[in-house]
Structures are given as C-alpha cells and as structure tokens.
Write a protein that holds these residues in place. Structure first.
Motif, mmCIF file in Angstrom:
data_model
loop_
_atom_site.group_PDB
_atom_site.id
_atom_site.type_symbol
_atom_site.label_atom_id
_atom_site.label_comp_id
_atom_site.label_asym_id
_atom_site.label_seq_id
_atom_site.Cartn_x
_atom_site.Cartn_y
_atom_site.Cartn_z
ATOM 1 N N LEU A 617 0.829 -1.191 -0.125
ATOM 2 C CA LEU A 617 0.015 -0.089 0.117
ATOM 3 C C LEU A 617 0.775 1.394 0.026
ATOM 4 O O LEU A 617 0.474 2.256 -0.785
ATOM 5 C CB LEU A 617 -1.035 -0.032 1.105
ATOM 6 N N ILE A 618 1.957 1.374 0.937
ATOM 7 C CA ILE A 618 2.809 2.459 0.790
ATOM 8 C C ILE A 618 3.534 2.601 -0.579
ATOM 9 O O ILE A 618 3.708 3.937 -1.015
ATOM 10 C CB ILE A 618 4.041 2.147 1.816
ATOM 11 N N VAL A 619 3.958 1.714 -1.229
ATOM 12 C CA VAL A 619 4.594 1.606 -2.699
ATOM 13 C C VAL A 619 3.462 2.358 -3.657
ATOM 14 O O VAL A 619 3.868 3.122 -4.369
ATOM 15 C CB VAL A 619 4.898 0.361 -3.103
ATOM 16 N N VAL A 620 2.134 1.636 -3.348
ATOM 17 C CA VAL A 620 1.228 2.215 -4.340
ATOM 18 C C VAL A 620 0.801 3.641 -4.009
ATOM 19 O O VAL A 620 0.601 4.393 -5.158
ATOM 20 C CB VAL A 620 -0.115 1.596 -4.263
ATOM 21 N N VAL A 621 0.890 4.027 -2.659
ATOM 22 C CA VAL A 621 0.334 5.181 -2.589
ATOM 23 C C VAL A 621 1.622 6.445 -2.833
ATOM 24 O O VAL A 621 1.392 7.362 -3.468
ATOM 25 C CB VAL A 621 0.144 5.507 -0.948
ATOM 26 N N GLY A 622 2.662 6.000 -2.778
ATOM 27 C CA GLY A 622 3.814 6.658 -3.066
ATOM 28 C C GLY A 622 3.905 6.940 -4.637
ATOM 29 O O GLY A 622 4.128 7.996 -5.091
ATOM 30 N N LEU A 623 3.599 5.736 -5.333
ATOM 31 C CA LEU A 623 3.505 5.947 -6.739
ATOM 32 C C LEU A 623 2.485 6.778 -7.404
ATOM 33 O O LEU A 623 2.682 7.377 -8.343
ATOM 34 C CB LEU A 623 3.497 4.607 -7.498
ATOM 35 N N SER A 624 1.387 6.860 -6.846
ATOM 36 C CA SER A 624 0.223 7.803 -7.014
ATOM 37 C C SER A 624 0.505 9.011 -6.845
ATOM 38 O O SER A 624 0.582 9.791 -8.003
ATOM 39 C CB SER A 624 -1.029 7.397 -6.107
ATOM 40 N N LEU A 625 1.344 9.593 -5.732
ATOM 41 C CA LEU A 625 1.749 10.711 -5.649
ATOM 42 C C LEU A 625 2.689 11.416 -6.851
ATOM 43 O O LEU A 625 2.609 12.403 -7.187
ATOM 44 C CB LEU A 625 2.335 10.964 -4.308
ATOM 45 N N VAL A 626 3.742 10.505 -7.021
ATOM 46 C CA VAL A 626 4.595 10.747 -8.066
ATOM 47 C C VAL A 626 4.191 10.952 -9.592
ATOM 48 O O VAL A 626 4.146 11.897 -10.249
ATOM 49 C CB VAL A 626 5.670 9.603 -8.203
ATOM 50 N N ILE A 627 3.172 9.802 -10.126
ATOM 51 C CA ILE A 627 2.615 10.034 -11.259
ATOM 52 C C ILE A 627 1.560 11.284 -11.370
ATOM 53 O O ILE A 627 1.832 12.010 -12.261
ATOM 54 C CB ILE A 627 1.717 8.684 -11.578
ATOM 55 N N LEU A 628 0.945 11.393 -10.217
ATOM 56 C CA LEU A 628 0.034 12.378 -10.584
ATOM 57 C C LEU A 628 0.585 13.975 -10.648
ATOM 58 O O LEU A 628 0.250 15.081 -10.893
ATOM 59 C CB LEU A 628 -1.148 12.667 -9.236
ATOM 60 N N MET A 629 1.847 13.870 -9.487
ATOM 61 C CA MET A 629 2.617 15.115 -9.710
ATOM 62 C C MET A 629 2.965 15.669 -10.926
ATOM 63 O O MET A 629 3.241 16.700 -11.431
ATOM 64 C CB MET A 629 3.595 15.156 -8.628
ATOM 65 N N VAL A 630 3.573 14.617 -11.610
ATOM 66 C CA VAL A 630 4.111 14.572 -13.346
ATOM 67 C C VAL A 630 2.932 15.078 -14.030
ATOM 68 O O VAL A 630 3.192 15.883 -14.833
ATOM 69 C CB VAL A 630 4.847 13.288 -13.437
ATOM 70 N N VAL A 631 1.699 14.413 -14.032
ATOM 71 C CA VAL A 631 0.762 14.753 -14.822
ATOM 72 C C VAL A 631 0.256 15.921 -14.690
ATOM 73 O O VAL A 631 -0.021 16.912 -15.511
ATOM 74 C CB VAL A 631 -0.249 13.609 -14.837
ATOM 75 N N PHE A 632 -0.166 16.582 -13.555
ATOM 76 C CA PHE A 632 -0.857 17.660 -13.300
ATOM 77 C C PHE A 632 -0.020 18.816 -12.646
ATOM 78 O O PHE A 632 -0.440 19.993 -12.606
ATOM 79 C CB PHE A 632 -2.000 17.527 -12.161
ATOM 80 N N ARG A 633 1.331 18.539 -12.559
ATOM 81 C CA ARG A 633 2.252 19.684 -12.064
ATOM 82 C C ARG A 633 1.665 20.284 -10.892
ATOM 83 O O ARG A 633 1.473 21.591 -11.029
ATOM 84 C CB ARG A 633 2.557 20.446 -13.424
ATOM 85 N N SER A 634 1.234 19.641 -9.738
ATOM 86 C CA SER A 634 0.683 20.458 -8.794
ATOM 87 C C SER A 634 1.145 19.522 -7.679
ATOM 88 O O SER A 634 1.656 18.459 -7.678
ATOM 89 C CB SER A 634 -0.862 20.226 -8.879
ATOM 90 N N ILE A 635 0.949 20.040 -6.306
ATOM 91 C CA ILE A 635 1.333 19.366 -5.132
ATOM 92 C C ILE A 635 0.032 19.085 -4.608
ATOM 93 O O ILE A 635 -0.266 17.769 -4.124
ATOM 94 C CB ILE A 635 1.960 20.364 -4.049
ATOM 95 N N LEU A 636 -0.908 19.640 -4.591
ATOM 96 C CA LEU A 636 -2.327 19.434 -3.751
ATOM 97 C C LEU A 636 -3.285 18.418 -4.494
ATOM 98 O O LEU A 636 -3.825 17.715 -3.988
ATOM 99 C CB LEU A 636 -2.865 20.762 -3.537
ATOM 100 N N VAL A 637 -3.048 18.684 -5.887
ATOM 101 C CA VAL A 637 -3.888 17.736 -6.552
ATOM 102 C C VAL A 637 -3.592 15.995 -6.283
ATOM 103 O O VAL A 637 -4.465 15.569 -6.065
ATOM 104 C CB VAL A 637 -3.851 18.048 -8.049
ATOM 105 N N PRO A 638 -2.353 15.921 -6.508
ATOM 106 C CA PRO A 638 -1.825 14.323 -5.900
ATOM 107 C C PRO A 638 -2.150 14.125 -4.737
ATOM 108 O O PRO A 638 -2.724 12.944 -4.651
ATOM 109 C CB PRO A 638 -0.569 14.573 -6.239
#
Length: 834
Positions: A617-638
């Motif tokens: 779960l930790i890996v998946v959550v970390g992956l989610s934050l990284v992917i969404l940060m790259v896609v949306f170029r935002s801190i809060l959205v991820p």
C-alpha cells in the motif's frame, strides 16, 4: 507520444482489414499455443519458506508415507443407522476408490470403530491381567519378606546359642535361595513396570484420540479417510475427477455420500452472472451511443484483447505454476479496462465526426489525444499490478503479471484494433439522427458558473462521512482461505463440510499435522511411551480435541501426529493453537515440533499476505503521488487524489468485510456462512483499484487543468472539466461495475469477494470520490490547487497526457463547454472557441 499515436491511429484506419486480420492471427496463435503447451492449473495457495512448507518438505524426506494428502468421504444414513448391507456396500465403494490413480489407501470407518472398540477391550483385559500380576508380585514379596525375617531370626538365635558357625553353611544356602527369589521378583517387577508403563501409554493414546470418531455418536453418519500421494490441491484434475466419478457413480440405497472440498474443488468456469455483467455493459453502451454498431465496438475490442491475454497466459501454464483463479482475474480485469479504454477513444471520435471532421483524421486525432490518455492510464494500472512482485509471494506475482499483461493487451487493442473497427464503421459510429446533423453549426455552449462554496463544503463533508462509515468494518478485517463452508449450499463439498462439523466436530474440517523430531532414535519398546509423552504435551494445549499418532519414520527419530482442534479451520482459536504448538519447540528433552497441513498452510499464507499488505500500500500510494505530480504539475491535486483513493479503498474493504465476514446482506450476495476475507483479496483490490482510480482522476482532472491553462478561472475550470468528462467517466464506471459485479456470483468462491470488492471499490471511487468529493475540494482550493514550486517545476518532465500540442497542430479542440468570460483569470478566451 501523441504524434506517434496519431500516426498509429491513422495507419490502423487506413489498413483496417490488415490490422483486424493480424489481431485474429495473434488470437489464433494464442489458441494454438494453448492447445500445444498448456498445463494443469494449481489450486494450491502455498508459499515457499513458510514454516508449514518447511515442515512439509522435511516430511517428504523422513515420512514419505505420511507426506501426502488426506480427504474425507462422509456417509449419512437416511434411517439414522447403517445396516450390514449398507456397510458392505460402503466397504466395496472404498475398495474401488483405493484402486484409483493417486490414492494410496482408504480407511473404512466401521472397521476403524470396531478396531478401537477391540483395542479398548484388549487394554481392559490387559489391565486386569496386570492387576492380577501385581497382586501375585505383591504376594510373592510378602512371602519373601516373611522368609527373610524368619531366616534372620534363626541366624540371631544361632548366634545367641553359639552354634552359628556350625549352621553357617545351611544359613548361606537358605540366603542364596532367598536372593535368587528376590532377583526373580525384581525381574518380574521390572517387567511388570514396563508393561504397566506401556499399558498406561496405550490408555493415554486411546483417551487422547477418543474424540476423533469415524462413526458419529448417534450412529447416523460415518466418514472414511482417503489417503493421497500428494495434497489434493496439487493433484491433476483428471485424477480427482476419476475419484469423484467412482463415488458419484456408486449409489447406495438409503445412504447419502459426499466428499470433502479438496476432492471437489477444481477449475471453475464462467457462470451466468458474468455474462449478465457483460450484457449490462452492452445496455449502458447502447443507451449512451443510441446505436448498436458503436455500442458493440468496445465489447468486441475487449473480447479480442482478453482472449489474446488470457489464452496466451494459459499457454504458459505448462511451464509456470499458475493458480486456477489467475486466468479468471485476468479475464475480469481485461474485460473491464478493455471496454473502458475503447470507449474513451470511441467517444472522442464520435464528437469529432459530429463536428464534421474527416473519418481517418478523426480516428488519428482520437488515438493521439484520448488514446494518449488511455496509454498513460493503462500504464498506471500495468505498473500497479506489476508492483505485486514486491510482495515476494509467487502465486500473487503470477496473478499480477497475468493481469498486467491483460491490461497491456487491452491498451494495444484499444489504439490499433478499435481504430480499425471505427474505420470500417465510417459514419455509422453515430446514430441515424446524429448523422443528419454532421457538420452543422452547434448551439452555443451554455455559460458555466462555478459551484457554490457552501454546496462544495456539504458535498465534501457528507460524501467523506458516508465513506468513512462504510470503511469502519475494515478495522476488524480478518484474512483466511476458502473452505467448503463457502461453497453453494447444494454442493457436495458444502454438505460434507457441514455434516462433518455437526456430527464429528468443527476441528475435523481443519486437522493439523504435528511432526516431532527426536534428539535420538527410540527403540520399538519405547515407541508407545514416547508417543504418549509427546501426545500429552500436545493435548494439554487449549483448543485441542484429539491427538492421534499417524506415522513413525524408518529411522525412528520422527513421529507424526494428527491434532484435531476444537474449532474450525478459519477460527482465531485454531490460528492461536498453531502458534501455541510451535511455541512448544523445543521441548525439555530436545524434541523439536513443527506444524503442517492445509489449515496450517492457510494460516501461514494469510499471515504472509497480511504482512506484505502495508508495504504494498505504501508503494502504491507513493507511486500515485509521483505519477499525479508529473501529470498535473501540482502538489495539492496528487494529495487530494491519493487521499481519495485511500478512502475509497478502505470503504471497499469495509463493505467487503461487512458482507463476507460479518454476513450483512448475505442473502443478497449468496453469503450463507460468513468467514474471514480471502487472504489475497485486499492486495489485488489495492492494485486494481489504484489503477482505475488513476484512470478516472486523469480523465476528469486533465480537462480541468486544460481549461485552467487556457485562461479559465480556477473554480470555473473545475466545473468545465467536470462537465466535459463526467458523462463518459460515469458510463465507463457503470460498465466497469457491471463487469466486476458479474463475478460476485461466480461458480468459484475464490473470485466472488474479488468481484464484490472491485465493483464497490469502483462505485465508491468513481461516484463518491472522483465525481463528488474531488471536484468539491478542487473548488475549495481554487487556484492554489495548481501551485507548484518553481524548482520542482523545472525538474518534472512535461507530460502532455491529453495531446494538447497535437490539437493545436491540427487547430481543433472538441468541447461542449464554455465559461463566463468575466470569470477568466487570464486572456478571457472561451475554451469552446479556442
């Protein structure tokens, strides 16, 4: 990437038949490979290096005769007792089962009961003889003591009279006779003591095993043991089928015959409800498209993709150990994402056709834009499923790999096969009414105003509270493996399980095998005594109903015991008993103890999976934050998106726990015997739900970001993106839910909680989080949602997920939305006219 996909889409449209034929050849090749190389699917959930597996491996070396499997055949008399004729027919049936391939022996329950009764009588007779012998020994010692006293008195008198020397030879001769008599008495006492110790041990062994009956106390049921060369879950399906055929083909008047889950459990197939799920998906597509041809396109694409992936994976089953649930998981996920991915491209193409765009140009642009998002979304699901490899659990790795391949093939089919179908379909991708309005001026898009802040707060608070409440049962979630109790109530394995539970005790459904390794070899005379000593230690533990010696190694250093718990195989007390038995090792004399058997293996597997769950779960959550940060170029959205994923995940686990473990709404979902959740279900749900959550987040928020980047005020951009993407996301989610829900009533009890957890996980995430909570929070954050530190902005790659650069090159943006120019924060450009 967008330009490459654009060319790929146009190429597929230009050579439509070639693309379709190529995919059909690939499908046929997968079928041919399956026919030539497929192997037997496993039903075993074993994990290497668990304590159970280590003990099982050592048993194969030391006790090969006891290292195989053991299953039950239960006979129940309609009249309440068995006649001699019925007992004879049962013996004949067991004789035929004994001859089946893979069977090493059978135990007749009536013979076993008679033998135990005879042993009890023999022991009673032996105890009587020992009592008589003890009395005789006591009488002999009394006579000896009297003779010794008499001789001593005579010696004392002779010494007093001064004649002892003259009579010394006579006294010595009498003493020698008494010494010889004492020696015989001592030998007899030692022999009697040994016999008594053996008798005590035998009595102890009988007492320890008396709660394990082969004929029920009321005489209405009996169970026979079938010994197998290996565990039933590892047997070839044809061998188990042959055993079942022998049993099923034998009818004993007045006797109901059932067999245990190990013999009954085999590779399941599709049931009617899976087809219903696909049918519901078709209805949703027809309702959305208002036409048959475009509605069946996603279904055809997904079926081709899932056929290639699943059949191709099965072709490797001869070389790779693969569980029988693995292809079903690939089928379930492949169908769901295949339909969705094809739908996203089809929906974009239909809008462009309606705007008057050329067919092939529209297909290329749809693949370059929506297809680009599909590739990225599919990549997140693919990575999440491949991440199951970090759990270190072999069968879970294979399941994740097969499901990941199914997603990969679904993406490839969506960006090649679907465009080919769309090319052949031409303008029939639109319904008849829409075709008449192709290229006509569209009505002015409505002015979009942001949602009210008060409504946004209420939406976020209420939806979050509801999901939190639904998630609460997850705090008491227990993990386990399926048993016969979860099978359909009319199945032989369910009847066998319940009859065994009622007539012989719950623990008979979950026996444990305890293996004792002695510090040194024992003699034949010591065997029963050593068995009794160890057996008493085992029997002294809480929750032990019976202990029965099962086998002794040729080296006489290893003893196997069958331990029957008081509770069933999925009860917490049985799990505690396994730990208590292991904690006894080593004993005071240096004997080591190990626990094996299917129940022990299930406990170890569940514990291993539970331990791996947090790290995954930790890996998946970390992956989610990284992917969404790259896609949306935002801190809060991820952060918001990932928090929403976690919330919907625990809501899905909570609902699954309430239904399958607590039994809530059990009659609706076919849960007649609540039990712990399938041990690997939470891990699979995390992987799949993460990927799908990222899909919906991507398709929704990318529209919001695009509008914001085009100058729309932040809160208006939220409503604009929601208006543009929500309809297709809703349709995609309903289709996904329908497909997953079809597996809730699968013939395979292993797949049901997975179908339930995924269906409700998508429901909570798509409708609760993505379409309700997330827009509300985005509104409340305003432009702060898109804040990103400049140093991080320079580091992150610029990923054009929606293919905006391609749209600008082709001077087109399909949108059905507009906004209030007065609300613009930039140039005040209406995105509908951009």
């Amino acid at each position: 990437m967008a330009k490459l996909l654009y060319r790929l889409g146009r190429g597929a449209a230009h050579r439509a038949w070639a693309v379709i034929i190529c995919w059909l050849i690939v499908l046929a090749a997968a079928g041919g490979a399956y026919a030539a190389f497929h192997g037997t699917l496993s039903t075993s959930f074993s994990i290497p290096n668990t304590e159970t597996q280590q003990v099982a491996d050592s048993m194969k070396q030391a006790l090969p005769q006891a290292s195989g499997g053991s299953e039950r055949i239960v006979f129940t008399s309609d009249s309440g007792s068995f006649s001699d004729a019925q007992k004879t027919q049962i013996a004949e049936l067991l004789g035929r089962v004994d001859k089946a391939e893979g069977v090493t022996g059978t135990v007749n329950p009536f013979q076993t009961a008679d033998q135990r009764a005879a042993q009890a009588q023999q022991l009673a007779a032996a105890e009587t003889q020992l009592q008589t012998a003890q009395q005789q020994l006591d009488a002999g010692r009394t006579q000896f003591d009297a003779a010794q006293q008499k001789l001593t008195a005579a010696e004392d008198q002779a010494k007093a009279a001064g004649v002892y020397d003259a009579m010394a030879a006579q006294f010595q001769a009498q003493q020698a006779q008494l010494d010889a008599q004492k020696s015989k008495l001592d030998d007899s006492a030692n022999q009697l003591s040994t016999q008594q110790e053996k008798a005590t041990a035998a009595k102890s062994l009988i007492e320890m095993s008396q709660n394990l009956r082969t004929v029920s106390q009321d005489g209405s049921s009996a169970f026979a043991t079938v010994s197998l060369e290996k565990e039933a879950v590892e047997m070839d399906s044809s061998q188990k089928q042959a055993i079942r055929d022998v049993i099923d083909d034998t009818s004993i008047p007045g006797v109901q015959t059932t067999y245990s889950n190990g013999l009954a459990f085999d590779i399941g197939g599709l049931g009617g409800m899976e087809v219903v799920g696909v049918a519901v998906a078709l209805v949703v597509l027809v309702f959305m498209m208002r036409a048959i041809l475009p509605a069946i396109t996603p279904l055809i694409s997904s079926l081709v993709g899932v056929g290639v992936a699943v059949i191709g994976a099965l072709a490797l089953s001869g070389k790779v150990t693969m569980m029988n649930v693995t292809p079903m998981l690939g089928l379930m996920i492949g169908l769901a994402v295949g339909i969705d991915y094809s739908l996203f491209i089809l929906n974009r193409h239909r809008k462009q056709l309606l705007a008057g765009m050329d067919k092939r140009e529209s297909i290329g642009l749809a693949v370059g834009t929506a297809g680009n998002a599909v590739v990225f979304a599919g990549s997140t699901v693919f990575i999440a499923l491949l991440a199951l490899n970090i759990t270190g659990i072999p069968f879970l790795r294979v399941m994740g790999d097969v499901a990941a391949v199914a997603v990969l093939v679904a993406v490839l089919v969506a960006i090649t096969f679907t465009p080919a179908l769309l090319s052949l379909m031409g303008n029939h991708a639109l319904n008849k009414k829409s075709r008449k309005s192709i290229g006509t001026p569209e009505q002015a898009a409505p002015v979009i105003r942001p949602m009210r802040t008060r409504n946004a707060v209420l939406r976020a608070v209420i939806a979050t509270a509801v999901l939190v409440v639904i998630a609460l049962p997850a705090t008491s979630m227990q993990l386990g493996m399926p048993t016969g109790a979860q099978e359909p109530t009319d199945s032989v394995q369910y009847k066998n399980y319940k009859t065994t539970d009622e007539k012989f005790g719950a623990g008979v459904n979950g026996p444990l095998m305890v293996v004792a390794t002695l510090p040194q070899a024992m003699s034949t005379d010591e065997e029963q005594i050593v068995e009794a000593k160890i057996g008493q230690q085992l029997a002294a533990q809480n929750d032990v109903a019976a202990v029965v010696p099962a086998a002794v190694s040729d080296s006489r250093t290893v003893i196997a015991f069958q331990v029957i718990p008081n509770s069933g195989p999925t009860d917490k007390s049985t799990e505690q008993l396994v730990h208590d038995l292991r904690d006894l090792s080593p004993t005071s004399d240096g004997t080591t103890l190990g626990v094996a058997g299917q129940t022990s293996m299930s406990i170890d597997v569940s514990q291993k999976l539970a331990d791996a769950l947090p790290s995954y779960l930790i890996v998946v959550v970390g992956l989610s934050l990284v992917i969404l940060m790259v896609v949306f170029r935002s801190i809060l959205v991820p952060i918001v998106a990932t928090g929403g994923f976690v919330l919907s995940l625990f809501a899905a686990l909570g609902a699954t726990t309430a239904v399958y473990q607590w039994g809530w709404l059990g009659s609706v979902f076919g849960v007649h015997d609540p039990s712990p959740l399938l041990s690997f279900a939470p891990t699979i749900i995390i992987g799949v739900l993460f990927g799908l959550a990222m899909d919906y987040q991507l398709f929704l928020v990318s529209g919001m970001r695009e509008a914001y980047e085009h100058g729309v005020e932040a809160r208006v951009a939220v409503k604009s993106g929601l208006r543009m993407a929500a309809p297709v996301v809703r349709a995609a989610a309903i289709i996904m839910i329908s497909v997953f829900a079809g597996f809730i009533f699968s013939p395979m009890n292993v797949i049901r909680p997975l179908g339930f957890g995924l269906a409700f996980g998508v429901l909570f995430d798509a409708f609760g989080v993505r379409l309700f909570i997330m827009p509300a929070l985005m509104h409340l954050m305003g432009k702060t949602a898109w804040w990103l530190p400049k140093w991080l902005d320079r580091i992150l790659p610029n990923v054009d997920v929606e293919g905006t650069s391609l749209e600008r090159t082709h001077n087109v943006l399909v949108s059905d939305s507009a906004h209030d120019p007065a609300a613009s924060h930039g140039k005040g450009v209406n995105p509908a006219t951009q």
